[in-house]
Scaffold this active site. Structure first.
Site, PDB file in Angstrom:
ATOM      1  N   LYS A 180      -3.986   3.969   5.790  1.00 40.19           N
ATOM      2  CA  LYS A 180      -2.855   3.091   5.512  1.00 40.19           C
ATOM      3  C   LYS A 180      -2.153   3.476   4.217  1.00 40.19           C
ATOM      4  O   LYS A 180      -0.926   3.624   4.153  1.00 40.19           O
ATOM      5  CB  LYS A 180      -3.338   1.640   5.409  1.00 40.19           C
ATOM      6  CG  LYS A 180      -2.374   0.660   4.740  1.00 40.19           C
ATOM      7  CD  LYS A 180      -3.045  -0.684   4.524  1.00 40.19           C
ATOM      8  CE  LYS A 180      -2.158  -1.696   3.839  1.00 40.19           C
ATOM      9  NZ  LYS A 180      -1.907  -1.381   2.424  1.00 40.19           N
ATOM     10  N   ASN A 181      -2.923   3.660   3.150  1.00 38.50           N
ATOM     11  CA  ASN A 181      -2.325   3.908   1.839  1.00 38.50           C
ATOM     12  C   ASN A 181      -1.716   5.294   1.729  1.00 38.50           C
ATOM     13  O   ASN A 181      -0.911   5.542   0.822  1.00 38.50           O
ATOM     14  CB  ASN A 181      -3.368   3.701   0.741  1.00 38.50           C
ATOM     15  CG  ASN A 181      -3.758   2.246   0.580  1.00 38.50           C
ATOM     16  OD1 ASN A 181      -2.985   1.349   0.914  1.00 38.50           O
ATOM     17  ND2 ASN A 181      -4.959   1.997   0.099  1.00 38.50           N
ATOM     18  N   CYS A 203      -0.200  -8.982  -0.657  1.00 34.33           N
ATOM     19  CA  CYS A 203      -1.335  -9.866  -0.897  1.00 34.33           C
ATOM     20  C   CYS A 203      -1.272 -10.520  -2.267  1.00 34.33           C
ATOM     21  O   CYS A 203      -0.775  -9.941  -3.224  1.00 34.33           O
ATOM     22  CB  CYS A 203      -2.644  -9.074  -0.778  1.00 34.33           C
ATOM     23  SG  CYS A 203      -3.003  -8.530   0.898  1.00 34.33           S
ATOM     24  N   ARG A 244       0.678  -7.593 -10.476  1.00 35.30           N
ATOM     25  CA  ARG A 244       1.099  -6.274 -10.033  1.00 35.30           C
ATOM     26  C   ARG A 244       2.564  -5.995 -10.388  1.00 35.30           C
ATOM     27  O   ARG A 244       3.415  -5.772  -9.519  1.00 35.30           O
ATOM     28  CB  ARG A 244       0.872  -6.113  -8.528  1.00 35.30           C
ATOM     29  CG  ARG A 244      -0.573  -6.342  -8.143  1.00 35.30           C
ATOM     30  CD  ARG A 244      -0.939  -5.642  -6.857  1.00 35.30           C
ATOM     31  NE  ARG A 244      -0.356  -6.255  -5.688  1.00 35.30           N
ATOM     32  CZ  ARG A 244      -0.590  -5.843  -4.449  1.00 35.30           C
ATOM     33  NH1 ARG A 244      -1.386  -4.831  -4.232  1.00 35.30           N
ATOM     34  NH2 ARG A 244      -0.036  -6.442  -3.423  1.00 35.30           N
ATOM     35  N   PRO A 245       2.913  -5.971 -11.671  1.00 41.89           N
ATOM     36  CA  PRO A 245       4.298  -5.711 -12.055  1.00 41.89           C
ATOM     37  C   PRO A 245       4.725  -4.302 -11.686  1.00 41.89           C
ATOM     38  O   PRO A 245       3.897  -3.398 -11.533  1.00 41.89           O
ATOM     39  CB  PRO A 245       4.274  -5.900 -13.576  1.00 41.89           C
ATOM     40  CG  PRO A 245       2.864  -5.632 -13.977  1.00 41.89           C
ATOM     41  CD  PRO A 245       2.020  -6.138 -12.838  1.00 41.89           C
ATOM     42  N   ILE A 246       6.040  -4.104 -11.540  1.00 37.50           N
ATOM     43  CA  ILE A 246       6.565  -2.789 -11.176  1.00 37.50           C
ATOM     44  C   ILE A 246       7.322  -2.162 -12.347  1.00 37.50           C
ATOM     45  O   ILE A 246       8.161  -1.276 -12.147  1.00 37.50           O
ATOM     46  CB  ILE A 246       7.462  -2.889  -9.930  1.00 37.50           C
ATOM     47  CG1 ILE A 246       8.648  -3.822 -10.190  1.00 37.50           C
ATOM     48  CG2 ILE A 246       6.662  -3.347  -8.728  1.00 37.50           C
ATOM     49  CD1 ILE A 246       9.672  -3.784  -9.065  1.00 37.50           C
ATOM     50  N   ASP A 247       7.013  -2.605 -13.571  1.00 40.73           N
ATOM     51  CA  ASP A 247       7.704  -2.079 -14.745  1.00 40.73           C
ATOM     52  C   ASP A 247       7.592  -0.559 -14.841  1.00 40.73           C
ATOM     53  O   ASP A 247       8.561   0.119 -15.218  1.00 40.73           O
ATOM     54  CB  ASP A 247       7.137  -2.716 -16.024  1.00 40.73           C
ATOM     55  CG  ASP A 247       7.335  -4.223 -16.067  1.00 40.73           C
ATOM     56  OD1 ASP A 247       7.844  -4.763 -15.071  1.00 40.73           O
ATOM     57  OD2 ASP A 247       6.980  -4.849 -17.068  1.00 40.73           O
ATOM     58  N   ASP A 279     -10.392  -2.145  -3.797  1.00 42.25           N
ATOM     59  CA  ASP A 279     -10.247  -2.580  -2.408  1.00 42.25           C
ATOM     60  C   ASP A 279     -11.580  -2.804  -1.714  1.00 42.25           C
ATOM     61  O   ASP A 279     -11.628  -3.431  -0.647  1.00 42.25           O
ATOM     62  CB  ASP A 279      -9.430  -1.561  -1.614  1.00 42.25           C
ATOM     63  CG  ASP A 279      -7.933  -1.692  -1.867  1.00 42.25           C
ATOM     64  OD1 ASP A 279      -7.530  -2.653  -2.532  1.00 42.25           O
ATOM     65  OD2 ASP A 279      -7.174  -0.831  -1.388  1.00 42.25           O
ATOM     66  N   ARG A 317      -2.886  -6.169   8.659  1.00 44.90           N
ATOM     67  CA  ARG A 317      -2.031  -5.313   7.844  1.00 44.90           C
ATOM     68  C   ARG A 317      -2.707  -3.984   7.540  1.00 44.90           C
ATOM     69  O   ARG A 317      -2.021  -2.983   7.305  1.00 44.90           O
ATOM     70  CB  ARG A 317      -1.666  -6.005   6.525  1.00 44.90           C
ATOM     71  CG  ARG A 317      -0.683  -7.168   6.665  1.00 44.90           C
ATOM     72  CD  ARG A 317      -0.281  -7.696   5.300  1.00 44.90           C
ATOM     73  NE  ARG A 317       0.106  -6.591   4.448  1.00 44.90           N
ATOM     74  CZ  ARG A 317      -0.257  -6.465   3.173  1.00 44.90           C
ATOM     75  NH1 ARG A 317      -1.014  -7.370   2.604  1.00 44.90           N
ATOM     76  NH2 ARG A 317       0.140  -5.425   2.469  1.00 44.90           N
TER      77      ARG A 317
END
Length: 422
Positions: free
Chosen positions: A22-23, A116, A121-124, A305, A397
């Protein structure tokens, strides 16, 4: 609501072949946008996150077709740079479309990505890295507007080793002018897998495997075909299922060398473990030991995970186990459910402590996220009696018919979808 009913107390026995990663496949599908032609991906898992990415690509103008477990993406005509908000909110991985859309369309519009609930989980890091390459970013309450008439290579030193940020930089860099250097790049296996596809498409990438990646931009990319590697997290989940339920399980076609951290833990717990390039074999017939102390770490450390599935195994281990979560601050949601089974679990900030008990009993559990949902199923396998796991689609998912795989191994598990009852 999807309901999984598990009749616990049955040892698992047999073998199964694990699905594609998946990843790995999601950023590969995003990479297809960079090619004015076709990208063919074999061993593609038929999971909800892949279906979500397909809907996004089709909205952008791609033609996507399935042939069994092969997905064929034709991105000759990409008409839009706006990712539909409904799909972006379903899937965290939608953020990796930023780099691909900048490379192809020179602009991108994306709502805040969902997924999830396991932390902020910032996207900075994603945004600041793209800015260094010349992107202009405007953020509003719901949407991000990113444009870059010209993407230029830059030296980007990531403050934190981030898989998603590394992928976004790679996708933006392959068609950028000049050379891009990524320092402290993520080392997870999904990164060299993405590099493998991009090279097959004509990209000029040097990945030393030590956290340094160098990309020299090219003018265009071409068609490519590739077989996606097996999923290391699904592999780990099924090995842990054998540990939770007992018995002996062989996983065929595993991702060679990618689950060493887990195999070391299982061996230390007293399980029999054998690994070759063709299979991984795990056997647990008797009592087993807990884990004194373990921390989740970026690859090649123990993966976050698999933290929740490991906790499910430790519920019946001898002695006291302690797990410290260092990646996501809200990843003990499954652990909060375990006491319903009679488990002894306590949570203190980033540390979860488990005191193993001889027996667990069935209960009704609620899944809050993908890997935690899988962990609840594993706990149900280890418990006596019937366990019901209520899940809002999280498990699908990332796992292609998990219940069918477990039934192949002799598990008593069935699934119903409440939408079918209306």
């Amino acid at each position: 609501m999807v309901r999984y009913e598990i009749e616990g107390g049955r040892p698992l026995n047999g073998e199964l072949t694990v699905q594609g990663s998946k990843n790995a496949v999601l950023p590969m599908m995003a990479a297809a946008l960079l090619c004015r032609g076709s990208v063919v991906l074999h061993n593609c898992p038929r999971i909800d996150d892949v279906f979500c990415m397909i809907r996004i690509l089709e909205h952008l103008g791609c033609t996507v077709n399935w042939e069994g477990h092969t997905v064929i993406i034709d991105a000759y005509e990409v008409r839009s740079e706006t990712v539909p908000a409904k799909e972006a909110k379903r899937m965290r991985s939608s953020v990796i479309l930023l780099g691909a859309l900048l490379g192809r369309r020179k602009k991108a519009v994306l709502s805040r990505p969902g997924g999830c609930v396991i932390g902020e989980r910032p996207i900075d890091l994603h945004l600041s890295s793209l800015q260094k390459m010349g992107a202009d970013i405007r953020q509003e309450e719901e949407y991000m507007y990113v444009k870059a008439p010209v993407l230029t290579g830059a030296r980007i030193e990531l403050a934190k080793s981030s898989v998603g940020a590394t992928e976004n930089i790679l996708l933006a860099a392959v068609l950028a002018k000049g050379v891009t250097e990524i320092v402290n790049a993520a080392r997870e296996p999904e990164i060299p897998e993405l590099c493998r596809l991009l090279r097959a498409m004509g990209a000029d990438i040097e990945n030393r495997g030590n956290g340094y990646i160098r990309v020299r931009g090219v003018k265009e990319l071409h068609d490519a075909e590739l077989t996606v590697m097996s999923d290391r997290i699904v592999t780990g989940t099924y090995l842990l299922a054998a540990a939770a339920a007992g018995g002996e399980v062989t996983v065929l076609n595993p991702p060679w060398g990618q689950v060493q951290a887990l195999l070391t833990v299982l061996s230390g717990m007293g399980l029999t473990v054998r690994e070759t390039e063709e299979y991984i074999y795990v056997k647990r017939m008797d009592e087993y030991l807990g884990v004194d102390f373990l921390e989740t770490r970026p690859y090649p450390g123990f993966p976050t995970d698999l933290q929740s599935p490991l906790l499910a195994v430790l519920l019946r281990a001898k002695g006291k186990s302690r797990i410290r979560e260092t990646i996501f601050e809200s990843r003990f949601r499954a652990a909060e459910e375990f006491p319903k089974l009679g488990a002894r679990v306590s949570i203190d900030g980033p540390v979860c402590t488990v005191e193993g008990v001889p027996k667990l009993h069935g209960a009704r559990l609620i899944s809050h996220e993908l890997r935690g949902g899988a962990a609840l199923i594993l706990a149900g396998l280890a418990a006596d009696g019937r366990t019901m796991v209520e899940d809002k689609g999280f498990i699908r998912r990332g796992y292609e018919r998990m219940e069918a795989d477990l039934r192949k191994l002799g598990a008593g598990i069935s699934v119903t979808d409440s939408t079918d009852d209306r």
